[in-house]
Write an enzyme that holds these catalytic residues in place. Structure first.
Site, PDB file in Angstrom:
ATOM      1  N   ASP A 149      49.246  45.356  41.539  1.00  0.00           N
ATOM      2  CA  ASP A 149      48.273  44.179  42.357  1.00  0.00           C
ATOM      3  C   ASP A 149      48.879  43.734  43.930  1.00  0.00           C
ATOM      4  O   ASP A 149      50.143  44.178  43.881  1.00  0.00           O
ATOM      5  CB  ASP A 149      48.260  42.609  41.782  1.00  0.00           C
ATOM      6  N   GLY A 159      41.710  43.070  44.888  1.00  0.00           N
ATOM      7  CA  GLY A 159      40.928  42.361  45.614  1.00  0.00           C
ATOM      8  C   GLY A 159      40.891  42.898  46.931  1.00  0.00           C
ATOM      9  O   GLY A 159      39.256  42.969  47.343  1.00  0.00           O
ATOM     10  N   SER A 210      47.120  37.273  39.389  1.00  0.00           N
ATOM     11  CA  SER A 210      45.870  36.181  39.180  1.00  0.00           C
ATOM     12  C   SER A 210      44.141  36.055  38.541  1.00  0.00           C
ATOM     13  O   SER A 210      45.189  38.053  37.610  1.00  0.00           O
ATOM     14  CB  SER A 210      45.276  36.197  40.862  1.00  0.00           C
ATOM     15  N   ASN A 232      42.002  38.366  38.193  1.00  0.00           N
ATOM     16  CA  ASN A 232      41.576  38.795  38.463  1.00  0.00           C
ATOM     17  C   ASN A 232      42.109  40.319  38.453  1.00  0.00           C
ATOM     18  O   ASN A 232      41.962  41.570  38.233  1.00  0.00           O
ATOM     19  CB  ASN A 232      41.227  39.477  40.059  1.00  0.00           C
TER      20      ASN A 232
END
Length: 247
Positions: free
Chosen positions: A9, A44, A196, A198
């Site tokens: 991420d 994301g 997070s 996601n």
């Protein structure tokens, strides 16, 4: 080597709070890559917001953007893209207007928000993700219930105050599975690191699921390992102690 893919991420994980990759983290990512580990950005963010960091790290490996709605065979070659039905984007836009909350949306053509939205964008663009931000817990909960009633949606977040929406079944775990097929490796040979909701599906599906020290509680509770924070080179610790240990 037990682990062959490292899925990272970006915000709150690879990047410090100053939105930079620390020299120590970059050094250990280069060590992992030199040892034959595939390092995959899994974010994301949209493509244009992610690829400069892949270029900074010199990566030629696959990349996952927009929470899995896009998978890139290499940072500059698209492999798969999952689009939203435009009627769903229209409904999510109406929900934002109903509650007077900040919203944003990612399309193949670019990213848009409350300040840059124009009605003609809806039919013109190819949509990938929609998001809301509000620090009002009650309003955020009402929006969540409306989204759940719509069905067919993957609802996560990238902070405690937002909601991120992708098509159902599209998340970072589905993205990593696609990357594994491209590379000919198993999910058990992957490490996924994030902070997070996601990141949650990926952390649960990976061979080693890692939560950052600054991660949301639900992410920590579902991780195999909790490392240091994004400001304290948590990724470097995992590469050193779990991926390259004994190499």
């Amino acid at each position: 080597m037990k682990y062959k893919l490292l899925a990272l991420d970006m915000d709150g994980t690879l990047l410090t709070d100053n939105h930079q990759i620390s020299p120590e983290t970059e050094k250990w990512i280069h060590k992992a890559a030199a040892a034959g580990v595939h390092v995959c950005l899994s974010t994301g963010r949209g493509y244009n917001e992610a690829v400069p960091f892949g270029d900074q790290l010199g990566l030629e490996t696959p990349m996952i953007t927009v929470n899995g709605s896009e998978v890139w065979r290499s940072p500059h070659e698209l492999y798969h893209r999952e689009l939203f039905d435009k009627t769903i984007i229209a409904r999510m836009y109406d929900i934002a207007q109903e509650h007077h909350v900040w919203f944003w949306a990612y399309a193949v053509e670019g990213s848009y928000n409350e300040n840059s939205w124009e009605p003609e964008l809806l039919d013109r663009n190819q949509w990938l993700k929609f998001g809301y931000h509000t620090e009002d817990d009650e309003i955020r909960h009402k929006i969540m219930l409306q989204l759940q009633d719509m069905g067919g949606l993957e609802i996560t977040n990238s902070s405690p105050y937002n909601l991120e929406i992708n098509p159902a079944g599209i998340n970072k775990a589905s993205g990593i599975r696609t990357v594994c097929k491209l590379l000919g490796i198993e999910m058990s040979e992957t490490v996924a690191i994030g902070d997070s909701l996601n990141d949650l599906a990926a952390i649960q599906a990976a061979g080693l699921g890692v939560a950052m020290g600054n991660a949301q509680i639900a992410v920590k509770e579902n991780a195999d390992v909790v490392t240091d924070s994004n400001n304290d080179d948590g990724i470097a610790r995992i590469i050193r102690d779990y991926i390259l240990a004994g190499e």
